[in-house]
Write a protein that holds these residues in place. Structure first.
Motif, PDB file in Angstrom:
ATOM      1  N   ARG A  82       0.851  -1.192   0.000  1.00  0.00           N
ATOM      2  CA  ARG A  82       0.000   0.000   0.000  1.00  0.00           C
ATOM      3  C   ARG A  82       0.883   1.237   0.000  1.00  0.00           C
ATOM      4  O   ARG A  82       1.937   1.253   0.611  1.00  0.00           O
ATOM      5  N   PHE A  83       0.442   2.267  -0.698  1.00  0.00           N
ATOM      6  CA  PHE A  83       1.134   3.555  -0.684  1.00  0.00           C
ATOM      7  C   PHE A  83       2.615   3.393  -1.061  1.00  0.00           C
ATOM      8  O   PHE A  83       3.496   4.034  -0.483  1.00  0.00           O
ATOM      9  N   VAL A  84       2.898   2.540  -2.040  1.00  0.00           N
ATOM     10  CA  VAL A  84       4.288   2.171  -2.309  1.00  0.00           C
ATOM     11  C   VAL A  84       5.131   3.349  -2.797  1.00  0.00           C
ATOM     12  O   VAL A  84       6.358   3.314  -2.697  1.00  0.00           O
ATOM     13  N   MET A  85       4.494   4.386  -3.319  1.00  0.00           N
ATOM     14  CA  MET A  85       5.249   5.533  -3.822  1.00  0.00           C
ATOM     15  C   MET A  85       5.369   6.654  -2.803  1.00  0.00           C
ATOM     16  O   MET A  85       6.025   7.663  -3.037  1.00  0.00           O
ATOM     17  N   ALA A  86       4.739   6.489  -1.625  1.00  0.00           N
ATOM     18  CA  ALA A  86       4.634   7.591  -0.673  1.00  0.00           C
ATOM     19  C   ALA A  86       5.968   8.004  -0.086  1.00  0.00           C
ATOM     20  O   ALA A  86       6.148   9.146   0.333  1.00  0.00           O
ATOM     21  N   GLY A  87       6.921   7.087  -0.033  1.00  0.00           N
ATOM     22  CA  GLY A  87       8.205   7.420   0.569  1.00  0.00           C
ATOM     23  C   GLY A  87       8.908   8.589  -0.102  1.00  0.00           C
ATOM     24  O   GLY A  87       9.796   9.210   0.498  1.00  0.00           O
ATOM     25  N   ALA A  88       8.510   8.902  -1.315  1.00  0.00           N
ATOM     26  CA  ALA A  88       9.132  10.024  -2.026  1.00  0.00           C
ATOM     27  C   ALA A  88       8.976  11.335  -1.264  1.00  0.00           C
ATOM     28  O   ALA A  88       9.840  12.218  -1.359  1.00  0.00           O
ATOM     29  N   ALA A  89       7.903  11.469  -0.522  1.00  0.00           N
ATOM     30  CA  ALA A  89       7.654  12.725   0.195  1.00  0.00           C
ATOM     31  C   ALA A  89       8.783  13.085   1.141  1.00  0.00           C
ATOM     32  O   ALA A  89       9.045  14.269   1.391  1.00  0.00           O
ATOM     33  N   ALA A  90       9.458  12.071   1.689  1.00  0.00           N
ATOM     34  CA  ALA A  90      10.532  12.320   2.654  1.00  0.00           C
ATOM     35  C   ALA A  90      11.888  12.490   1.998  1.00  0.00           C
ATOM     36  O   ALA A  90      12.875  12.784   2.692  1.00  0.00           O
ATOM     37  N   ARG A  91      11.959  12.331   0.686  1.00  0.00           N
ATOM     38  CA  ARG A  91      13.267  12.352   0.025  1.00  0.00           C
ATOM     39  C   ARG A  91      13.405  13.516  -0.963  1.00  0.00           C
ATOM     40  O   ARG A  91      14.351  13.534  -1.751  1.00  0.00           O
ATOM     41  N   LEU A  92      12.489  14.444  -0.906  1.00  0.00           N
ATOM     42  CA  LEU A  92      12.537  15.587  -1.821  1.00  0.00           C
ATOM     43  C   LEU A  92      12.839  16.864  -1.060  1.00  0.00           C
ATOM     44  O   LEU A  92      12.448  17.021   0.100  1.00  0.00           O
ATOM     45  N   PRO A  93      13.520  17.813  -1.685  1.00  0.00           N
ATOM     46  CA  PRO A  93      13.784  19.098  -1.027  1.00  0.00           C
ATOM     47  C   PRO A  93      12.506  19.893  -0.843  1.00  0.00           C
ATOM     48  O   PRO A  93      11.473  19.614  -1.468  1.00  0.00           O
ATOM     49  N   TRP A 115       1.118  10.516   0.594  1.00  0.00           N
ATOM     50  CA  TRP A 115       2.046  11.637   0.785  1.00  0.00           C
ATOM     51  C   TRP A 115       1.774  12.300   2.136  1.00  0.00           C
ATOM     52  O   TRP A 115       2.712  12.581   2.910  1.00  0.00           O
ATOM     53  N   LEU A 116       0.504  12.559   2.439  1.00  0.00           N
ATOM     54  CA  LEU A 116       0.168  13.179   3.723  1.00  0.00           C
ATOM     55  C   LEU A 116       0.563  12.280   4.892  1.00  0.00           C
ATOM     56  O   LEU A 116       1.107  12.745   5.898  1.00  0.00           O
ATOM     57  N   PHE A 117       0.294  10.984   4.766  1.00  0.00           N
ATOM     58  CA  PHE A 117       0.657  10.053   5.838  1.00  0.00           C
ATOM     59  C   PHE A 117       2.174   9.971   6.021  1.00  0.00           C
ATOM     60  O   PHE A 117       2.670   9.894   7.145  1.00  0.00           O
ATOM     61  N   GLU A 118       2.908   9.973   4.907  1.00  0.00           N
ATOM     62  CA  GLU A 118       4.367   9.898   4.979  1.00  0.00           C
ATOM     63  C   GLU A 118       4.948  11.133   5.657  1.00  0.00           C
ATOM     64  O   GLU A 118       6.026  11.077   6.262  1.00  0.00           O
ATOM     65  N   SER A 119       4.245  12.248   5.588  1.00  0.00           N
ATOM     66  CA  SER A 119       4.744  13.500   6.136  1.00  0.00           C
ATOM     67  C   SER A 119       4.570  13.605   7.646  1.00  0.00           C
ATOM     68  O   SER A 119       5.018  14.590   8.260  1.00  0.00           O
ATOM     69  N   LYS A 132       9.569  18.483   4.166  1.00  0.00           N
ATOM     70  CA  LYS A 132       9.156  19.862   3.855  1.00  0.00           C
ATOM     71  C   LYS A 132       8.534  19.967   2.466  1.00  0.00           C
ATOM     72  O   LYS A 132       8.031  21.023   2.088  1.00  0.00           O
ATOM     73  N   ALA A 133       8.605  18.906   1.689  1.00  0.00           N
ATOM     74  CA  ALA A 133       7.993  18.928   0.360  1.00  0.00           C
ATOM     75  C   ALA A 133       6.472  18.861   0.489  1.00  0.00           C
ATOM     76  O   ALA A 133       5.953  18.055   1.261  1.00  0.00           O
ATOM     77  N   ARG A 134       5.782  19.711  -0.243  1.00  0.00           N
ATOM     78  CA  ARG A 134       4.316  19.729  -0.217  1.00  0.00           C
ATOM     79  C   ARG A 134       3.772  19.284  -1.568  1.00  0.00           C
ATOM     80  O   ARG A 134       4.313  19.654  -2.616  1.00  0.00           O
ATOM     81  N   LEU A 135       2.701  18.525  -1.513  1.00  0.00           N
ATOM     82  CA  LEU A 135       2.060  18.071  -2.747  1.00  0.00           C
ATOM     83  C   LEU A 135       0.874  18.962  -3.060  1.00  0.00           C
ATOM     84  O   LEU A 135       0.018  19.210  -2.195  1.00  0.00           O
ATOM     85  N   VAL A 136       0.823  19.421  -4.288  1.00  0.00           N
ATOM     86  CA  VAL A 136      -0.360  20.135  -4.766  1.00  0.00           C
ATOM     87  C   VAL A 136      -1.495  19.127  -4.937  1.00  0.00           C
ATOM     88  O   VAL A 136      -1.284  18.014  -5.436  1.00  0.00           O
ATOM     89  N   ALA A 137      -2.674  19.500  -4.494  1.00  0.00           N
ATOM     90  CA  ALA A 137      -3.824  18.604  -4.609  1.00  0.00           C
ATOM     91  C   ALA A 137      -4.022  18.194  -6.071  1.00  0.00           C
ATOM     92  O   ALA A 137      -4.197  19.059  -6.938  1.00  0.00           O
ATOM     93  N   ALA A 441       7.203   1.672   7.082  1.00  0.00           N
ATOM     94  CA  ALA A 441       6.759   1.274   5.746  1.00  0.00           C
ATOM     95  C   ALA A 441       6.256   2.529   5.055  1.00  0.00           C
ATOM     96  O   ALA A 441       6.021   3.553   5.706  1.00  0.00           O
ATOM     97  N   PRO A 442       6.107   2.510   3.727  1.00  0.00           N
ATOM     98  CA  PRO A 442       5.610   3.709   3.051  1.00  0.00           C
ATOM     99  C   PRO A 442       4.315   4.221   3.677  1.00  0.00           C
ATOM    100  O   PRO A 442       3.363   3.468   3.875  1.00  0.00           O
ATOM    101  N   ALA A 443       4.304   5.486   4.036  1.00  0.00           N
ATOM    102  CA  ALA A 443       3.152   6.181   4.629  1.00  0.00           C
ATOM    103  C   ALA A 443       2.869   5.771   6.063  1.00  0.00           C
ATOM    104  O   ALA A 443       1.924   6.273   6.665  1.00  0.00           O
ATOM    105  N   ARG A 444       3.687   4.885   6.616  1.00  0.00           N
ATOM    106  CA  ARG A 444       3.436   4.414   7.972  1.00  0.00           C
ATOM    107  C   ARG A 444       4.762   4.337   8.730  1.00  0.00           C
ATOM    108  O   ARG A 444       5.398   3.282   8.791  1.00  0.00           O
ATOM    109  N   PRO A 445       5.190   5.452   9.352  1.00  0.00           N
ATOM    110  CA  PRO A 445       6.402   5.402  10.164  1.00  0.00           C
ATOM    111  C   PRO A 445       6.221   4.422  11.329  1.00  0.00           C
ATOM    112  O   PRO A 445       5.103   4.123  11.741  1.00  0.00           O
TER     113      PRO A 445
END
Length: 468
Positions: A82-93, A115-119, A132-137, A441-445
Motif C-alpha cells: 500500500r502507498f508504495v510511492m509515498a516514501g518520495a515525500a521524505a526524500r525531496l527538497p 504523501w500526507l501520511f508519509e509527512s 518539507k515537500a508539499r504536494l499540490v492537490a 513502511a511507506p506512509a506508515r512510520p
C-alpha cells in the motif's frame, strides 16, 4: 500540556510547482525517450529503474530542478503493498510539487493520501526530520476529504505514540474534551468513585488501583441532533501492567498503545466531524490504568456489570473487555442505529492475522460485505472473523454468568468478541486492532497507526443510509 490538533494540508494548485512524473518500469524507456537529450542521458546514467518509490530528480542546465521521477514499481509490487510511492515525500527538497496526470483518479487519491501520511512525524520529545515537500492537490481529488482523513490519522498516531506518563486517563480525557469543543459538541467525564454512583462498576474495578491523579473515568462526547445515530466505543487502557496477573517485561513494553482503540475512535470522530457527515455521533471511552496496588481486583473476583451480568475475573490481564462491557451496556441503552467498538484487545488476533490486518466481527452479513468493499477502496485492510456460537460455552464459568479469560489458549479473539457481544445492542461491529506499526513502511512510520477507521469512514454513508 495543551494538545494542538495537527492540520496536514495539500497545497493549492499553482503552475510554479515542480512536476512529478510517476513511471512504471514498462513505461520508462518511452518516457525517457521523450525527455530532452541531456535529461534522458542523465536518467540513464543514474540507473533509475522505476522501482516502487524510487526517486530521481531531473536537473535543468542551470542546476535547478526540472522535474522529479518517482517509480511506481511493478504491478506485483503495487498489488502487494500500500502507498508504495509515498516514501518520495521524505526524500525531496522543500517546495511544492504537482502530479502530472499519469494516474487514474483512485491512484492519484492513494498517492496524495500516502504523501500526507508519509509527512507525519512525532516530534513532541525530539526534533524530527519532517518532510518539507508539499504536494499540490491532484486535479479531481477531494482535497478537503483527504486533509480531514490525514488529520484524524495524525491525531490517532499522536495519542498512541505519547508515553503513558503523559497520556494517562486524565490527559486522554483532556484531548477528548478539546476535540468536543473544537467541533461544537458536548462532553462529560465521570471520574473515580463517581463511577460507582453512576453504575460503571467494572470500569471502576479495573482502574481503582491506579494513583489518584490517574483515576479511572468514562469519557462521553455527543455531536449533532439529526440523522442516524452512530456510537463509537474505544478501549482507553492508558497503560496495562496486567494487574496482579502481571505481564513480563517484554509484554509490558508496548502497553502505552493499549489505548489504541480510544485513539482510533477519536481519530475517526475527528474525520467524521470535519466532513460534516449528517448523523448523530456519540463517543464513549472508558479510560483507565490497569495498575498493581492493595486495592487491585484479584483473580477469582466476581464483578457485576452495568447491565447486571456477573463476570468472574480469571485473569486481571484481560481487563479491556471489562471496561468495554460497561461502556457498551451504556451505549446499548440508547439503541443506536450502529454501535462500533475498537480495541487493542487480544494477542490472538495478531497470531491469526498478523499486525497489518485487524479482524472485525458482526452478525450482519450486509454490514460485513459493505465493510469489506470499503476496506479495499480505502486501502485499509480488515478481515471478518466469526461470532462462532459453539464457543459461547467457553465464556460461561461455573459461578458467574461470564468468564473474562477462558482457559485453553484457543480462539482468544473470538471468545473476547463473544464476551463483548453480551453487552452490545445490534447492529454491532467490533474491531480487534493492533494500532502499531512495527517497522517503518511507506506512509506508515514506526509507531502508532490507525487501523479500520478509513474503512469505516468509507462505509458509513451506506451503513447509516440503510439505518434511516
Amino acid at each position: 500540556m495543551t494538545y494542538t490538533f495537527p492540520t496536514p494540508t495539500l497545497a493549492a494548485p499553482h503552475e510554479d510547482a515542480t512536476p512529478l512524473y510517476l513511471i512504471a518500469p514498462e513505461d520508462l524507456a518511452t518516457f525517457l525517450a521523450g525527455l530532452p537529450p541531456a535529461q534522458g542521458a542523465f536518467a540513464g546514467a543514474t540507473g533509475f529503474a522505476a522501482g516502487a518509490g524510487e526517486v530521481l530528480i531531473l536537473p535543468e542546465v542551470d542546476g535547478s530542478i526540472a522535474g522529479v521521477l518517482i517509480g511506481r514499481g511493478s504491478a506485483e509490487a503495487r498489488r502487494r503493498g500500500r502507498f508504495v510511492m509515498a516514501g518520495a515525500a521524505a526524500r525531496l527538497p522543500a517546495g511544492d510539487y504537482r502530479l502530472v496526470p499519469l494516474l487514474t483518479h483512485d491512484e492519484a487519491e492513494e498517492f496524495a493520501l500516502g504523501w500526507l501520511f508519509e509527512s507525519y512525524r512525532f516530534d513532541r520529545y525530539k526534533a524530527q526530520n519532517t518532510p518539507k515537500a508539499r504536494l499540490v492537490a491532484p486535479e479531481g481529488v477531494d482535497a478537503g476529504r483527504l486533509n480531514a482523513i490525514a488529520a484524524g490519522e495524525y491525531l490517532t498516531r499522536d495519542l498512541v505514540n505519547t508515553p503513558a506518563a503523559d497520556m494517562g486517563p486524565a490527559q486522554l480525557a483532556n484531548v477528548a474534551v478539546a476535540l468536543a469543543d473544537l467541533h461544537g459538541g458536548t462532553s462529560g467525564v465521570t471520574v473515580g468513585d463517581a463511577l460507582l454512583d453512576a453504575n460503571f462498576p467494572m470500569i471502576h474495578a479495573v482502574g481503582r488501583a491506579a494513583a489518584a491523579d490517574r483515576a479511572p473515568r468514562l469519557i462521553e462526547m455527543n455531536f449533532g441532533t439529526t440523522g442516524p445515530r452512530l456510537t463509537l466505543v474505544g478501549k482507553g487502557v492508558c497503560f496495562d501492567t496486567g494487574g496482579l496477573d502481571i505481564k513480563p517485561a517484554a509484554g509490558m513494553g508496548l502497553m502505552k498503545k493499549d489505548m489504541g482503540g480510544a485513539a482510533t475512535v477519536l481519530g475517526l470522530a475527528h474525520m467524521i466531524l470535519q466532513l460534516n457527515l449528517p448523523l448523530q455521533l456519540r463517543v464513549l471511552v472508558p479510560a483507565v490504568e490497569n495498575s498493581i496496588a492493595g486495592g487491585a481486583m484479584r483473580p477469582g473476583d466476581v464483578l457485576t456489570a452495568r447491565n447486571g451480568l456477573t463476570v468472574e475475573v480469571n485473569n486481571t490481564d484481560a481487563e479491556g473487555r471489562l471496561v468495554l462491557a460497561d461502556a457498551l451496556a451504556l451505549a446499548s441503552e440508547d439503541a443506536p442505529d450502529l454501535l462500533i467498538s475498537m480495541a487493542t484487545l487480544t494477542g490472538a488476533a495478531r497470531v491469526a492475522l498478523g499486525p497489518d490486518v485487524p479482524p472485525f466481527y458482526t452478525d450482519d452479513d450486509s454490514i460485513a460485505a459493505t465493510l469489506a468493499a470499503a476496506s479495499t477502496a480505502a486501502r485499509d485492510p480488515i478481515w471478518r472473523m466469526p461470532f462462532h456460537p459453539a464457543y459461547e460455552a467457553l465464556i460461561e464459568p461455573g459461578i458467574a454468568d461470564l468468564d473474562n479469560a477462558p482457559g485453553g489458549g484457543m480462539a482468544g479473539s473470538i471468545t473476547a468478541a463473544l464476551f463483548l457481544r453480551r453487552f452490545a445492542a445490534a447492529p454491532y461491529v467490533h474491531f480487534d486492532i493492533y494500532a502499531w506499526q512495527q517497522a517503518a513502511a511507506p506512509a506508515r512510520p514506526k509507531g502508532g497507526v490507525g487501523q479500520g477507521a478509513r474503512a469505516l469512514l468509507a462505509a458509513l454513508p451506506q451503513l447509516l443510509g440503510e439505518a434511516q
